[in-house]
Design a protein around this motif. Structure first.
Motif, short mmCIF file in Angstrom:
data_model
loop_
_atom_site.label_atom_id
_atom_site.label_comp_id
_atom_site.label_asym_id
_atom_site.label_seq_id
_atom_site.Cartn_x
_atom_site.Cartn_y
_atom_site.Cartn_z
N ASN A 180 -0.42 1.60 1.30
CA ASN A 180 -1.20 1.49 2.55
C ASN A 180 -1.88 2.81 2.89
N GLY A 181 -1.22 3.93 2.66
CA GLY A 181 -1.84 5.23 2.89
C GLY A 181 -3.00 5.48 1.94
N ILE A 182 -2.83 5.08 0.69
CA ILE A 182 -3.90 5.23 -0.30
C ILE A 182 -5.09 4.34 0.06
N ILE A 183 -4.81 3.13 0.52
CA ILE A 183 -5.88 2.20 0.93
C ILE A 183 -6.65 2.77 2.11
N LEU A 184 -5.94 3.32 3.08
CA LEU A 184 -6.61 3.91 4.24
C LEU A 184 -7.51 5.07 3.83
N GLY A 189 -7.89 -5.82 5.23
CA GLY A 189 -8.05 -6.77 4.14
C GLY A 189 -7.34 -6.34 2.87
N LEU A 190 -7.50 -5.09 2.50
CA LEU A 190 -6.84 -4.60 1.29
C LEU A 190 -5.33 -4.53 1.46
N ILE A 204 -14.03 0.33 8.62
CA ILE A 204 -12.81 0.96 8.11
C ILE A 204 -11.59 0.11 8.43
N VAL A 205 -11.51 -0.39 9.65
CA VAL A 205 -10.38 -1.23 10.05
C VAL A 205 -10.35 -2.51 9.24
N ALA A 206 -11.51 -3.16 9.08
CA ALA A 206 -11.57 -4.42 8.33
C ALA A 206 -11.21 -4.21 6.86
#
Length: 84
Positions: free
Chosen positions: A8-12, A44-45, A38-40
Motif C-alpha cells: 500500500n505504501g508503494i502504491i501510494l 483502486g490499486l 491520486i485518491v482514486a
C-alpha cells in the motif's frame, strides 16, 4: 507488518509520482483533480492488491524498514530527477 501494508505504501508513492508527472509534463490539471486522481488510483490499486492472498504473510522488521526507506528515497529522487 504484512506485505499488504508495504505494498500500500508503494502504491501510494507510485500514484503520487505518476499523477504529478502527468500534471507537470503532459497536462496542467487543477489541484482538486490531482488529489482526486491520486485518491482514486491509490484506492483502486489497493483494492486489486487486497485480492492477493499471498500478501498476508508477515515481513521482518528490518526488511520493512529497508523497503520503506527505499520508497521514501525513490519519492525524493524522482521529484528531483523529474523536476516535479
Amino acid at each position: 507488518m504484512t506485505k499488504q501494508k508495504l505494498l500500500n505504501g508503494i502504491i501510494l508513492a507510485f500514484s503520487v509520482i505518476f499523477v504529478r508527472f502527468i500534471d507537470v509534463r503532459i497536462y496542467n490539471m487543477h489541484v482538486v483533480l490531482v488529489i482526486l486522481l491520486i485518491v482514486a488510483l491509490t484506492a483502486g490499486l489497493s483494492k486489486l492488491a487486497a485480492r492477493l492472498p499471498s500478501l498476508e504473510e508477515p515481513v521482518a522488521r528490518r526488511s520493512a524498514i529497508a523497503i520503506n526507506f527505499a520508497v521514501l528515497l525513490a519519492l525524493v529522487l524522482s521529484f528531483f530527477a523529474l523536476e516535479l
